[in-house]
Design a protein around this motif. Sequence first.
Motif, PDB file in Angstrom:
ATOM      1  N   GLN A  24      21.789  17.551 -12.846  1.00 22.37           N
ATOM      2  CA  GLN A  24      22.977  17.957 -12.376  1.00 22.37           C
ATOM      3  C   GLN A  24      22.780  18.931 -11.513  1.00 22.37           C
ATOM      4  OE1 GLN A  24      25.356  19.436 -15.587  1.00 22.37           O
ATOM      5  NE2 GLN A  24      26.581  20.924 -14.266  1.00 22.37           N
ATOM      6  N   LEU A  25      21.591  19.849 -11.420  1.00 25.14           N
ATOM      7  CA  LEU A  25      21.280  20.775 -10.592  1.00 25.14           C
ATOM      8  C   LEU A  25      20.859  20.143  -9.237  1.00 25.14           C
ATOM      9  CD1 LEU A  25      20.722  23.666  -9.570  1.00 25.14           C
ATOM     10  CD2 LEU A  25      18.475  23.383 -10.805  1.00 25.14           C
ATOM     11  N   LEU A  26      20.011  19.099  -9.236  1.00 24.14           N
ATOM     12  CA  LEU A  26      19.392  18.373  -7.930  1.00 24.14           C
ATOM     13  C   LEU A  26      20.849  18.014  -7.276  1.00 24.14           C
ATOM     14  CD1 LEU A  26      16.745  17.907  -6.532  1.00 24.14           C
ATOM     15  CD2 LEU A  26      16.980  15.802  -7.635  1.00 24.14           C
ATOM     16  N   GLU A  27      21.580  17.032  -7.867  1.00 23.75           N
ATOM     17  CA  GLU A  27      22.784  16.674  -7.394  1.00 23.75           C
ATOM     18  C   GLU A  27      23.460  17.454  -6.697  1.00 23.75           C
ATOM     19  OE1 GLU A  27      24.912  14.294 -10.422  1.00 23.75           O
ATOM     20  OE2 GLU A  27      23.131  12.687 -10.151  1.00 23.75           O
ATOM     21  N   THR A  28      23.660  18.986  -7.291  1.00 20.41           N
ATOM     22  CA  THR A  28      24.460  20.028  -6.478  1.00 20.41           C
ATOM     23  C   THR A  28      23.948  20.346  -5.276  1.00 20.41           C
ATOM     24  OG1 THR A  28      25.224  20.961  -8.591  1.00 20.41           O
ATOM     25  CG2 THR A  28      25.361  22.452  -6.802  1.00 20.41           C
ATOM     26  N   LEU A  29      22.536  20.472  -5.349  1.00 18.36           N
ATOM     27  CA  LEU A  29      21.757  20.933  -3.984  1.00 18.36           C
ATOM     28  C   LEU A  29      21.909  19.536  -3.171  1.00 18.36           C
ATOM     29  CD1 LEU A  29      18.268  22.227  -5.754  1.00 18.36           C
ATOM     30  CD2 LEU A  29      19.694  23.312  -3.972  1.00 18.36           C
ATOM     31  N   CYS A  30      21.765  18.436  -3.485  1.00 20.35           N
ATOM     32  CA  CYS A  30      22.042  17.306  -2.505  1.00 20.35           C
ATOM     33  C   CYS A  30      23.274  17.319  -2.006  1.00 20.35           C
ATOM     34  CB  CYS A  30      21.704  15.977  -3.283  1.00 20.35           C
ATOM     35  SG  CYS A  30      20.033  15.625  -3.575  1.00 20.35           S
ATOM     36  N   GLU A  31      24.418  17.552  -2.669  1.00 21.80           N
ATOM     37  CA  GLU A  31      25.675  17.862  -2.135  1.00 21.80           C
ATOM     38  C   GLU A  31      25.981  18.746  -1.289  1.00 21.80           C
ATOM     39  OE1 GLU A  31      30.383  17.863  -3.753  1.00 21.80           O
ATOM     40  OE2 GLU A  31      28.753  17.903  -5.187  1.00 21.80           O
ATOM     41  N   GLU A  32      25.488  19.900  -1.557  1.00 21.07           N
ATOM     42  CA  GLU A  32      25.426  20.937  -0.644  1.00 21.07           C
ATOM     43  C   GLU A  32      24.553  20.746   0.680  1.00 21.07           C
ATOM     44  OE1 GLU A  32      27.217  24.464  -0.924  1.00 21.07           O
ATOM     45  OE2 GLU A  32      28.401  22.618  -2.233  1.00 21.07           O
ATOM     46  N   ASN A  33      23.653  20.065   0.615  1.00 17.55           N
ATOM     47  CA  ASN A  33      22.826  19.694   1.987  1.00 17.55           C
ATOM     48  C   ASN A  33      23.179  18.453   2.226  1.00 17.55           C
ATOM     49  OD1 ASN A  33      21.004  22.363   2.165  1.00 17.55           O
ATOM     50  ND2 ASN A  33      21.323  21.907  -0.020  1.00 17.55           N
ATOM     51  N   ASP A  34      24.331  17.516   2.264  1.00 17.47           N
ATOM     52  CA  ASP A  34      24.516  16.228   2.644  1.00 17.47           C
ATOM     53  C   ASP A  34      23.281  15.399   2.680  1.00 17.47           C
ATOM     54  OD1 ASP A  34      26.677  17.070   3.501  1.00 17.47           O
ATOM     55  OD2 ASP A  34      26.159  17.865   5.155  1.00 17.47           O
ATOM     56  N   CYS A  35      22.518  15.481   1.445  1.00 17.85           N
ATOM     57  CA  CYS A  35      21.243  14.683   1.257  1.00 17.85           C
ATOM     58  C   CYS A  35      21.670  13.730  -0.015  1.00 17.85           C
ATOM     59  CB  CYS A  35      20.261  15.609   0.737  1.00 17.85           C
ATOM     60  SG  CYS A  35      18.575  15.013   1.449  1.00 17.85           S
TER      61      CYS A  35
ATOM     62  N   GLU B 184      14.877  23.348  -6.743  1.00 23.11           N
ATOM     63  CA  GLU B 184      15.430  23.091  -8.061  1.00 23.11           C
ATOM     64  C   GLU B 184      14.467  23.532  -9.206  1.00 23.11           C
ATOM     65  OE1 GLU B 184      15.403  20.610 -11.615  1.00 23.11           O
ATOM     66  OE2 GLU B 184      13.838  20.754 -10.365  1.00 23.11           O
ATOM     67  N   PHE B 185      13.171  23.412  -8.698  1.00 21.22           N
ATOM     68  CA  PHE B 185      12.147  24.240  -9.550  1.00 21.22           C
ATOM     69  C   PHE B 185      12.333  25.561  -9.906  1.00 21.22           C
ATOM     70  CE2 PHE B 185       8.205  26.034 -10.366  1.00 21.22           C
ATOM     71  CZ  PHE B 185       7.748  25.267 -11.509  1.00 21.22           C
ATOM     72  N   PHE B 186      12.563  26.338  -8.830  1.00 22.23           N
ATOM     73  CA  PHE B 186      12.855  27.586  -8.969  1.00 22.23           C
ATOM     74  C   PHE B 186      14.275  28.228  -9.511  1.00 22.23           C
ATOM     75  CE2 PHE B 186       9.033  28.247  -6.774  1.00 22.23           C
ATOM     76  CZ  PHE B 186       8.643  29.257  -6.759  1.00 22.23           C
ATOM     77  N   ILE B 187      15.233  27.527  -9.409  1.00 20.44           N
ATOM     78  CA  ILE B 187      16.733  27.921  -9.588  1.00 20.44           C
ATOM     79  C   ILE B 187      16.835  27.795 -11.103  1.00 20.44           C
ATOM     80  CG2 ILE B 187      18.831  27.041  -9.712  1.00 20.44           C
ATOM     81  CD1 ILE B 187      18.678  26.322  -6.690  1.00 20.44           C
ATOM     82  N   LYS B 188      16.406  26.815 -11.588  1.00 14.25           N
ATOM     83  CA  LYS B 188      16.491  26.646 -13.416  1.00 14.25           C
ATOM     84  C   LYS B 188      15.501  27.534 -14.012  1.00 14.25           C
ATOM     85  CE  LYS B 188      13.256  22.615 -13.688  1.00 14.25           C
ATOM     86  NZ  LYS B 188      13.086  21.232 -13.527  1.00 14.25           N
ATOM     87  N   ARG B 189      14.626  28.230 -13.243  1.00 14.26           N
ATOM     88  CA  ARG B 189      13.717  29.010 -13.876  1.00 14.26           C
ATOM     89  C   ARG B 189      14.154  30.802 -13.431  1.00 14.26           C
ATOM     90  NH1 ARG B 189      10.972  24.684 -13.392  1.00 14.26           N
ATOM     91  NH2 ARG B 189       9.426  24.132 -14.951  1.00 14.26           N
ATOM     92  N   CYS B 190      15.344  30.954 -12.724  1.00 17.47           N
ATOM     93  CA  CYS B 190      15.714  32.107 -12.444  1.00 17.47           C
ATOM     94  C   CYS B 190      16.654  32.693 -13.510  1.00 17.47           C
ATOM     95  CB  CYS B 190      16.482  32.063 -11.160  1.00 17.47           C
ATOM     96  SG  CYS B 190      15.377  31.934  -9.741  1.00 17.47           S
ATOM     97  N   PRO B 191      16.662  34.028 -13.638  1.00 15.21           N
ATOM     98  CA  PRO B 191      17.736  34.454 -14.645  1.00 15.21           C
ATOM     99  C   PRO B 191      19.287  34.175 -13.944  1.00 15.21           C
ATOM    100  CG  PRO B 191      16.008  36.252 -13.810  1.00 15.21           C
ATOM    101  CD  PRO B 191      15.820  35.019 -13.067  1.00 15.21           C
ATOM    102  N   ALA B 192      20.244  34.074 -14.936  1.00 17.08           N
ATOM    103  CA  ALA B 192      21.329  33.575 -14.263  1.00 17.08           C
ATOM    104  C   ALA B 192      22.096  34.614 -13.429  1.00 17.08           C
ATOM    105  CB  ALA B 192      22.307  33.162 -15.571  1.00 17.08           C
ATOM    106  N   GLY B 193      21.864  35.850 -13.685  1.00 16.52           N
ATOM    107  CA  GLY B 193      22.232  36.885 -12.939  1.00 16.52           C
ATOM    108  C   GLY B 193      21.942  36.924 -11.494  1.00 16.52           C
ATOM    109  N   ALA B 194      20.749  36.412 -11.332  1.00 14.85           N
ATOM    110  CA  ALA B 194      20.334  36.213  -9.819  1.00 14.85           C
ATOM    111  C   ALA B 194      21.042  35.171  -8.890  1.00 14.85           C
ATOM    112  CB  ALA B 194      18.958  36.166  -9.895  1.00 14.85           C
ATOM    113  N   LEU B 195      21.751  34.460  -9.560  1.00 12.87           N
ATOM    114  CA  LEU B 195      22.162  33.049  -8.959  1.00 12.87           C
ATOM    115  C   LEU B 195      23.819  33.333  -8.751  1.00 12.87           C
ATOM    116  CD1 LEU B 195      20.684  30.293 -11.015  1.00 12.87           C
ATOM    117  CD2 LEU B 195      19.935  31.183  -8.764  1.00 12.87           C
ATOM    118  N   GLN B 196      24.176  32.445  -7.271  1.00 16.28           N
ATOM    119  CA  GLN B 196      25.575  32.467  -7.129  1.00 16.28           C
ATOM    120  C   GLN B 196      26.253  31.464  -8.263  1.00 16.28           C
ATOM    121  OE1 GLN B 196      27.117  34.133  -4.706  1.00 16.28           O
ATOM    122  NE2 GLN B 196      25.677  34.465  -3.069  1.00 16.28           N
TER     123      GLN B 196
END
Length: 920
Positions: free
Chosen positions: A256-267, A207-219
Motif C-alpha cells: 500500500q505504501l509503495l503504491e502511494t509513492l508510485c502514484e505520487e511520482n507517476d511510476c 519505502e524502507f525508511f517511511i515505514k520505520r519512521c515515527p508517525a508524527g514525522a510523516l505527512q
Amino acid sequence: MPPKKRSSGTTQNKEVKPSVKSPSPDKKDNAELSIKKHKEKDEDFVGLCMTLQVTDLVCDQAWTFWKSVQKSIEDNPDTQRRMWGVCLYVTSTDMDVASFTLTQMQKAVELNVKQFLSLVRKLDVNMDTISSRVHSVLTHLEKRYDVTLALYQRFEKTCMKIFSADSVKEKEMQHTCWTMFLLAKGRALQMEDDLVIAFQLLLCVLEFFIKRCPAGALQPLYQSSISKAQSPPTRTSRRNQSKAKPRPPEPELDVQLLETLCEENDCNPEEVKNVYKNSFCAFLESMDLSRSQDLPQASELSRQYEEMHLRARDFDGRLFLDGDQTLLGPTSYPSQVAERTPKKNQPEEEAVLIPPQTPIRAAMSSIQQLRLDLTSTGDQPSANLVIYFKNCTVDPTDGVLRRVETLGQMFGQRFCSAAGPRMADTGRQRFTLGVRQYYKVMESMLKSEEKRLSVQNFSKLLNDSTFHTSLLACALQVVMATYGGPGVKTGGYTHATCGNGEPAESDLSFPWILDVFELAAFDFYKVIESFIKAEPSLSKDIVKHLEICEHLIMETLAWRKGSLVFDLLKQAQGEGSAEQPETPATLNQPLQHNHTAADLYLSPVRPGHRLLPPPQCPGTPPTSLGSLSQAPIPQHPRSNSLSLFYKKLYRLAYTRLNMLCSYLLSSNPDLEPFMWTLLQYTLQHQYELMRDRHLDQLIMSAMYAICKVKNVDLRFKTIVTAYKTMPNTNQETFKHVLITEGTELRGPHHDSIIIFYNQVFMQKLKNNIMQYASARPPTLSPIPQIPRSPYKYPSSPLRVPGSNNVYISPLKNPRMSPSIMTPRSRMLVSIGESFGPSNRFQKINQMVNSSDGSLKRSMEQGSAPKPLKRLRFDMDGQDEADGSKAAGESTLIQRLAEMSSTRSRMQEQKMKEDAESGKQ
C-alpha cells in the motif's frame, strides 16, 4: 573510470585501481613524489601534485601535457591552477594510475563538475590531445552526474511531501536515506546511469525508511498509507509477548505504501515491485537489514559508501546534501522551481501551477503515455490480425508466434547481460510492451495497405522473417528510447562511429537492438518511415529519435563491411550496366515520402522506365546529345529500396555539407556547388570509400580538396573545429578513420582524417579533383531539394516566409495563456489572445533585428572558428600550420573570374534543367 560490468552485490570493479587511502603494493610507481626531480617545474604545480599524492611519472606526464596546451589557454592564475588539476586528472585517467578522486581534485582547485568538463573540452585543441579512453570516461562521468543530480533534486521535493517537520532529526534521516540510496545504487545496479531504474530504486529506499519512521514525522498522506501490519507492536503486545505465539516476520514490502509513492511520482507499481524484489532485497540481505525494524546506522552507511567512492575515483554524491559547490555550482537548478512558476491571472482558488519538465518528470510522463497508448493492445495478435493471417495463402501465425518467442529469449539474455541478471523481470516487461507495439503497428500497416491496394492477401509480406524482425526491433527501439531518457534519444552516435573497441554492453542505445537480433541496419531502415506513419500516437521526441536512427544508418551503419548495400550497388552497376543507385537528375525534384514497408520488402527491384542512360557523371568527358539519342541503352531492374536510400543519403549529405559551408565559407559561397559535385560523384562512383567509414569523413575531405585546388586557405584543423560544434557528432569521426583494412596477420589500421585524406581519399580521386582546377571543370550536380522533416509533427512551429527566425505555432493547450507561460515562452505571440502593450512587439522586433545584426557583424568580422593548433597537413607533406599561404593580387583576380564563371554555368544549367522538365 567508466563502470565495468560487475556482479550484483559487489562494491567495486575488478580492474579499478586503488585510491589514495589504499595504495597498491604491486605498483612500482606508487612511491612518494620526489621534489628534487621536479625543480624545473612551477612550485605551485608540484605542490598540487603533492596534495593529490601523484607519482613522479604522473607529475612529469601532466606537466608535459600542460606545456603542450599552455598557449591555447588564457593567461590567468586561477584558470592556470584549475587547468593543472584537469591535466593531472586527464593524465592519470589515461595512464590508469589515479591516486585521487575527482572530488579531491575539484576541492584542491575549487572547480565544479560542469566547469571541469568545460575545461577538458577547451584542452582538446588537437586530434590527439584527449584520447579516446579519456573521452569515453568523461562521457560516462557526465551522464552519471546528470542522472544523480536529477535524482537528488527529485529526492528533495519528494522528502518535502513525505516528512512533516524540518527538524534536525528529519534532516539526519534524509541524509541517511540518500546515503543508503547511493550505496544501493552502486552495489545493486549494474547500469548506474539508467535514470528510470535508479529512480525506481530510490522509491524502494524511501519505502524502507517511511515505514520505520515515527508517525508524527510523516505527512498525513503517508501516515494513512502505511499498512496496519507494518505498525510497531503496542505496549500490551510486548507485555504479553511471552504468552503469545511468535510474531511472524515483518513483510518485506508494504504494498500500500509503495503504491502511494508510485502514484505520487507517476511510476508504474509493477516495475518498482520488480526492482524491490530482485535488486533492493538482495542489497538489504547483503547489509543484514532485510528483517530489521530499525533504521541503519548513518555512520556505517557513510563508511561503506566512502570505500566504494574511493575505489571508483568518482564524484562524492553525498555532497549534494550539503549544497557543495563542487557538485551544484553557482548556476544549479533551484529546488523550488514549481513554486515559482507563474500562475494564471485568475482568482486564487482557480490558480494553476505548471509543473516544470524535469528529466524524471519527462521520463515518467513518456512511459505513462506509452503504457496508456498500448492499454487496449494485447500480448497476442488481435482479432483483426488473425483475420489477415487467415487470408494469407500460407498462414504466418505459427511463424509469427515462434519468432516472437525466440527473439524474446535473445532480448532477455542480452538485457540481463547489460542490466544485470536480477533485471530479468524488467527486461520481460519492456519486451512485452514492445510486442504490443509490434502487433498494433502491424495491424495499422496492413489496414493502410489494404486501403491502398484493395487486397487482403499479404502472404508474401507476412511470411517475410526480415520484415517481422525489423518491425519488432523498431517497436522495441521505441520502448527503449522511452525508458532511456535523454541519453538514449540522442541516437547513440558514440558507438556508431569508427571507434576502437566494441561499445559497452551496458549501453542500451541504438544500435544495440540491431546487435541483439543480428539484424542488418539496411533492413531496419526499410521499416522506419512506415512505422512512424502507422503510429500517430508517437511523441515528437520519439519521432525525432527514429529519424536520428535513420540518419545514423545512412551515415555509417549501413556501410559496415558485409552490408547488403554493397551487394545492391554491385548488382546495379555490374555487368556493364550504366545503372546508378539514384541519378543526379532526380536531386532537384521533391522527395516523395509515399514508400511503404511493403514496397521496400516485397519489391526489391523495379523495372526501368527510361531507355536513355542517366545524365553524364561529373568528371566524365562530355557526350553529344546526338549520340545519346542514336544509341539507347535498356535499363536493368532497379532496387527500389536502394533508390530511396540514395535519395535520402544525398539529401542528408548535402544538408551536412551546407551546414559546414555556411559556417566556414560564407565569403566563398561559389565553392559549395563544387564540393557537392565532388561529394555526390564519390558516393555514386567511389562508394567503396564508405566501407567501415562515416559519411562526414567524405564531406570534410571533399571540402578540403576543393579549397586546395581553388587556392582557398581552409585548413583541416579549422574544418574539424567547426565540425565539433555540429549536433550529433563525435570526435572519433575525425580521430579514428579507417586507413587500411585488416588482414589475417594484422588488424585494420586507423588514423586521423588527415592521414585518410592523404593516403586514401586523394589517391583514389586525384584525377577527378584536379579537374576542378581546370578551365572547364566537371558539370555541376543539381542541388537536392531539402524538405522539412518527412515525419510531420502535428504541432510543429512553421517559419514565417521571408523571415530568419520568426515562427508561428498552434496553441497546444487552451489554458496556456501568455500570463502563465514561462518567462522565456511569454515572448511568443498567441493569436487570438490579448498580448498586452505595444512595447512587447517592439521587444520582439529588437530581438529579431539584433539577431540579424549580430549575425551580419560576425560574418563581416570573420565567422570562422579559431583554428585548432599544432595540426600538420599539406598535399606535399609540409607543415600546414606554418602560415605560408599568401595570396597575391593575381590569385584574387583569378578567384573573382572563377566565381563569375561558376555563376554563369549554374544559371545556364538551371535554365536547361527547367526547359527539360517543361518538355517532360
